[in-house]
Structure formats: C-alpha cells, structure tokens
Design a protein around this motif. Sequence first.
Motif, short mmCIF file in Angstrom:
data_model
loop_
_atom_site.label_atom_id
_atom_site.label_comp_id
_atom_site.label_asym_id
_atom_site.label_seq_id
_atom_site.Cartn_x
_atom_site.Cartn_y
_atom_site.Cartn_z
N THR A 13 0.84 -1.21 0.00
CA THR A 13 0.00 0.00 0.00
C THR A 13 0.86 1.25 0.00
OG1 THR A 13 -1.70 -1.19 1.25
CG2 THR A 13 -1.85 1.21 1.19
N PHE A 14 1.90 1.25 0.84
CA PHE A 14 2.78 2.41 0.91
C PHE A 14 3.49 2.63 -0.42
CE2 PHE A 14 6.78 4.52 2.35
CZ PHE A 14 6.20 5.63 2.94
N ASP A 15 3.90 1.56 -1.06
CA ASP A 15 4.54 1.64 -2.37
C ASP A 15 3.61 2.30 -3.39
OD1 ASP A 15 6.73 0.30 -4.37
OD2 ASP A 15 4.71 0.09 -5.20
N GLN A 16 2.35 1.91 -3.39
CA GLN A 16 1.38 2.47 -4.34
C GLN A 16 1.09 3.94 -4.06
OE1 GLN A 16 0.07 0.62 -7.12
NE2 GLN A 16 1.89 -0.49 -6.41
N ARG B 146 1.98 7.30 -6.35
CA ARG B 146 0.82 8.15 -6.65
C ARG B 146 -0.23 7.41 -7.47
NH1 ARG B 146 3.37 13.66 -8.82
NH2 ARG B 146 1.52 14.60 -7.90
N ARG B 147 -0.28 6.12 -7.26
CA ARG B 147 -1.31 5.30 -7.89
C ARG B 147 -2.53 5.15 -6.98
NH1 ARG B 147 2.61 0.44 -10.19
NH2 ARG B 147 3.72 1.72 -11.76
N GLN B 148 -2.33 5.40 -5.69
CA GLN B 148 -3.41 5.40 -4.72
C GLN B 148 -3.29 6.67 -3.89
OE1 GLN B 148 -3.25 0.56 -3.89
NE2 GLN B 148 -4.00 1.92 -2.28
N PRO B 149 -4.41 7.20 -3.43
CA PRO B 149 -4.35 8.42 -2.62
C PRO B 149 -3.80 8.13 -1.23
CG PRO B 149 -6.59 7.59 -2.70
CD PRO B 149 -5.80 6.74 -3.65
N PRO B 150 -3.16 9.11 -0.58
CA PRO B 150 -2.65 8.91 0.77
C PRO B 150 -3.72 8.48 1.77
CG PRO B 150 -1.72 10.90 -0.18
CD PRO B 150 -2.78 10.44 -1.13
N SER B 151 -4.97 8.84 1.49
CA SER B 151 -6.05 8.47 2.42
C SER B 151 -6.21 6.95 2.51
CB SER B 151 -7.37 9.11 1.99
OG SER B 151 -7.70 8.73 0.66
N ASP B 152 -5.70 6.19 1.51
CA ASP B 152 -5.79 4.74 1.56
C ASP B 152 -4.92 4.14 2.66
OD1 ASP B 152 -7.57 4.79 -0.48
OD2 ASP B 152 -6.32 3.73 -1.95
N LEU B 153 -4.01 4.95 3.23
CA LEU B 153 -3.23 4.46 4.38
C LEU B 153 -4.11 4.31 5.62
CD1 LEU B 153 0.01 6.60 3.92
CD2 LEU B 153 -0.21 4.14 3.54
N ARG B 154 -5.24 5.01 5.63
CA ARG B 154 -6.23 4.90 6.72
C ARG B 154 -5.60 5.13 8.10
NH1 ARG B 154 -10.69 3.16 4.24
NH2 ARG B 154 -10.47 1.93 2.31
N GLY B 155 -4.79 6.19 8.17
CA GLY B 155 -4.21 6.55 9.46
C GLY B 155 -2.97 5.77 9.84
N PHE B 156 -2.52 4.88 8.93
CA PHE B 156 -1.33 4.09 9.24
C PHE B 156 -0.08 4.92 8.97
CE2 PHE B 156 1.84 0.84 7.71
CZ PHE B 156 2.12 0.34 8.98
N VAL C 174 11.62 9.60 -8.15
CA VAL C 174 11.01 10.57 -9.05
C VAL C 174 9.57 10.86 -8.63
CG1 VAL C 174 10.28 11.01 -11.42
CG2 VAL C 174 12.52 10.00 -10.99
N SER C 175 8.81 9.81 -8.30
CA SER C 175 7.43 10.02 -7.85
C SER C 175 7.40 10.86 -6.58
CB SER C 175 6.76 8.67 -7.59
OG SER C 175 6.68 7.91 -8.78
N LEU C 176 8.31 10.58 -5.68
CA LEU C 176 8.36 11.32 -4.41
C LEU C 176 8.75 12.77 -4.66
CD1 LEU C 176 7.88 10.72 -1.43
CD2 LEU C 176 10.32 10.24 -1.21
N LEU C 177 9.72 12.98 -5.54
CA LEU C 177 10.14 14.35 -5.85
C LEU C 177 9.00 15.13 -6.49
CD1 LEU C 177 12.29 16.55 -6.22
CD2 LEU C 177 12.90 15.46 -8.39
N ALA D 168 5.85 14.68 -6.12
CA ALA D 168 4.84 14.98 -5.10
C ALA D 168 5.27 16.17 -4.25
CB ALA D 168 4.62 13.76 -4.21
N HIS D 169 6.56 16.26 -3.93
CA HIS D 169 7.07 17.40 -3.16
C HIS D 169 7.00 18.69 -3.96
CE1 HIS D 169 8.58 16.06 0.76
NE2 HIS D 169 8.80 14.89 0.20
N LEU D 170 7.35 18.62 -5.21
CA LEU D 170 7.30 19.81 -6.04
C LEU D 170 5.87 20.31 -6.19
CD1 LEU D 170 9.87 18.86 -8.82
CD2 LEU D 170 10.18 20.49 -6.95
N GLN D 171 4.93 19.37 -6.29
CA GLN D 171 3.53 19.77 -6.38
C GLN D 171 3.05 20.40 -5.09
OE1 GLN D 171 0.91 16.69 -7.82
NE2 GLN D 171 -0.90 17.67 -7.00
#
Length: 599
Positions: free
Chosen positions: A108-111, A115-125, A488-491, A493-496
């Motif tokens: 889940t964290f990988d996804q 940016r294939r899943q929204p952060p809300s899918d972590l459900r507070g984890f 790259v995905s993490l970068l 997300a930070h730039l956005q």
Amino acid sequence: SEANSFPRTMLGYNASHGISGNAYARPWQVLPHLECRDDPASGLHFDLRWERLQKASIVHRMSGLRWSTDNDRGSEEMGAAMRATDLFNLASDLIEGWWDTFAASPWTFDQVIKRRQPPSDLRGFCYYGLVTAFFIRSQFLSEILMEHSMSLVGLQEGLTMLGGRLHLDFVHEASSWPFDSLDITFNRDRIINYLGKQERGESSKPPDFAVSPYTDWKTKTLVFVTKTHAGWRHMHDTDSWKQRQTWSPLSVAVFGVHSTLVLEPATMLKAALWPWKLRVSIFMRDCPKGNAEWVHHCMLQCHALGDCEPASKGSSQLFVDLVHMFEEAIHERTRYYQVADYLELLAKMYRIDPELQQASFYVCTAPLMCSLLRASLEKPLLAYLGMQLHVDIDRQADQLWLMHFKAMARDKRSNVFAVHNFAMREQIRYATGVELEVVRPRALYAHRGVHVRSLSSIYSKPPRPSSSSQSRRVLFFRSSYFARSLFVSLLEAHLQANENLPLETRIITKPDDFLEFQEIRRFRAAVLFPWDPALMAFYELYRLVGPVVFLPRPAWIYKVQHLTGWIWSQPSGAVELTSHALQRDRGLPSPWWRPEDSK
C-alpha cells in the motif's frame, strides 16, 4: 565536497526548517502522509500518538539513545522526552494496534508513493512511525529486559518494512522520523555478533544501541582523496619538446565500447600534444536501433564527434563484429573467447586500413582489447581503463588473461597503463598485484567547438555568472536510480506540494532524452545520483564549469548502491590471479559484492 552534497532537507528533512537567504523564504512543506499529520484536504487523519512518538524519538536520538530520566524532562529542549518505560509502552501499543495491517502495508505504501493510490488509503497508518516504533521497542528489549533475540526480531521487522533493497527507505530524505535502515542494520549486526559469541561460549558484553555513524546529522570533517602522481601536461613546455625540429603529424587509433572512455584519452592527447597535429581514428561499437542500453552513448558519440552513423563499412565494421563476438562469449556463455578468431579479425583490419598501419600508437580502454592489440600488432600501446578488469567466465582460462595483463602493465618500454579512478586502481591491485597510475578525466570533449590550443587553459578561467533565468533551472541528470526507485514520484509529489518554490526542474528519465553539453551548461545546478563510484558523467558535469553539481550524502549513496548496484563491484567481474590471491592479506575486503549484501 560536503558543501556540494545534495542536502537531506531537499525533500523536507524537518517540517520546521525553511528555505532562507532569498526573497522566496517560506517553510518547505513536507508530505503529511510521511510526517503523519492530519490533512483534511486529502482526507488524512492520524492518531495523535504518532506525533508524540515522533517528538520523543527525535529527542531520544539527539541524546545519543540515552534513556530519559525525570531530570531531563525539566529542560526546554528535552520537553518532549519520555521515560524509558513510557516510550517503550507507547511504541508497543502502536505496534500492537497496527499489527494486522503490517503485512500488507509495504504494498500500500509503495502504491501511495507512486501516486497510484491516494494517501487516504493508508487509513491513518503511519509507515515510518511504525519503523521507529520497532526500533525503540527493540532497544528497550535489548538494553533493559535483556531479551536480545526478541530485539533482533523487531529490528528485522522494521528493516523488512523498508524493502528488500531499501527501495522504501526515504526516512531521512523525506521526513523527520529519526531512524532509517542504516540505524537498524547497524544495531542488528551488533546483536547478531553478540548472540554468535554467546553460542560459541565466548564472554562478551551485550551491545548498547547506537545510531549508525553513517547517518549522523552533523556535518563530518572532510577527508581529502590522495593526490595522483601521474598527470598530463603540455609537451611543448618541456625542454626536450622545444628541441624538436620536425612537426610531422602523429596518428593514433583508439579502441573501445564506452563512448566517453574513448573520447577522454583522444581529446586529452590532442590538448597535451598540441601544437603537434594529432590525427585520431576511433573504433567504437555500433548503435543498434532501439537499444536502450547504448542509446545515450550513441547520441553522445554523434554530438561530440559528428559520427552519427558509425561502423558502416571496412575496418570499423570489422571492429563491431569483434565487439559482438566478445558479447557472445560474455553474455551467452555458450563457448569461451575465440581468441584465434579475434586475432585473425584484427589482422584483417590492419591489412585493409592504412590509418591503422600508419598509426604511431594505439589506445585501448578495455583490458581484453589491450591484450589482443599487444599480441597481434607491434605498436606502442596506451591503456586508459575505467571499466572492469575482466568478466568471470572460466576460472582456469581467465588466469591467462590476467597473466598477460600483468606482463603488459610491467613492460613500460612498450606500454603505458593508467586508470581514471582510485576505486579501479585498488580493484586491479587486489586482483593482480599491479598498481597503476591514476589520471583523472578532464572531459575536454564536453567543450565542443573550442580550439585545441585553448583546451589547456579552459579550466583556469573563472565560471561565468548565471543569468536570473538560469539561476532557477535545476537538472536531475540521468541515472539508473530513477528507473528502479520511487524517488522521481516522491520528488514530483514534493514539487507539487511546494508549487510556489522558484525552481524550474528538468528530470531526465529516458535514455533517448539527450541534452547537449552546451544546454547543460545553462542550468544553475545539476543533481547526480551515482550508479558507480567514479562516473564519467560526474566529470562531464563538473568540468563544464557551469552548473553547481549536487550529490547525495554518503548515507543516501549507500541506499542508491544497495538498490541499483555499481558496475564497478558487480560479482561478474570477480576475476583474480590465483598466485597473487594466495599471497594477499586475507583480511582485505573483496571489491566485488552483490548490491543486497553491501554494508
């Protein structure tokens, strides 16, 4: 230098840090799902205990992992400190509360990072929070309860969360959580060593937990690399050169498969020998259509040499055939090197090519080719090496290549051998006992259009100041790390999240996304994630005297190497001369290893 290290604050090392010193000073926004902070806009809600754990564990690290007492809690900077039992209970409660989610959490964290899943899918984890909880709990188990085996299990669980090749570990690079894979591995290995001594009946003191010496937040004292003894200079500055009465042209043939390793000695010789006119014939591999591995080298060859359709006929095509024969032996391994066929092909090249016949000397950039040239053609030989010594194919037969290499390197009347980096020098010495001179690359080929007489002084001029438009441009130079990691995905997300940051970024992720050196020079900064300890790409960027070059700090470089591996240390190159290996100090670490085994 450390001053030009890619800062850990680039992705928001601490949410309280700001970008200061310019008109755009503002807090750098970290990603809330990594810091575990509520963000109603994205549907993120976290248990407040994560924040308590984060603050207390940061203080715990700052104190040198010394357990807090009531006296410590009175000071302002230690206000977030917690007693050992309280901190242990908090970490244990969080682990127990999220245990059922633990098994599926890496995927889940990988996804989410991709940016294939929204952060809300972590459900507070809180992913990095749980890594910290495992670390804190393991320290308490080992130091207070003396449960070393249970402590080891907890450390391994935390390490598992960061990925088998640490591809999920951006703890220090993208958050303010205090413990990453290096801290966990450092203490895990100490406990394993202690338990091993216990099993053997050896007396030893249980190890106290400590932060990894490679992830210290403080800047360390710089260690300067040993100066090289060898170098190049302009021959016309020497007395013997000034006494020459004839200036008949010289010719040289350069052989190789790596474009920059071929271009480097060719342009260096032109600058060193000027005003003696030097005619250079270059023999390189072909550029197969659609080959992602070689497309950059071919485009660079086209840019630097104007040779955009190489190896179409004659001796050039024969050399390409030779390269393909090498590759068949190395990659397919259906049969060993067909040396007689190689020598026959080289002899044919020599017969049909007047430039090879007239060449004053040859330059080789791969030991295998050096041996073939030395055995078949009677010309002085210059070897400029920057790749693996050999490839391990057949232990018995490979000894012959190493024996010949050693003999060539010691015959300085006919051959001159050098390497372009210290790592390669030490690897060759480990394998053969031969120590070669180090001549660092100058990357003079990056200055296309500059007359050869000006190349000698091109680095003595001060860099040109950047214009206001250039000062905002940042290049993330190509790297195999981009294809294999989540960076790259993490970068992005930070730039956005920091869209008002005054940067114009260019991220090169595809081999055919080629920038000419003149265009690279217009960037204010270039970020390079190394896929080898001594990259020609680094020398190219550095020698442009344009963009400031940023590199990851050592702890991040370790993670990059753990994920991508280094070409230099690939086990496929683990070839050593047996007679030397028997005499060598057995305590020396091997220069070859698998990426996942790196320490």
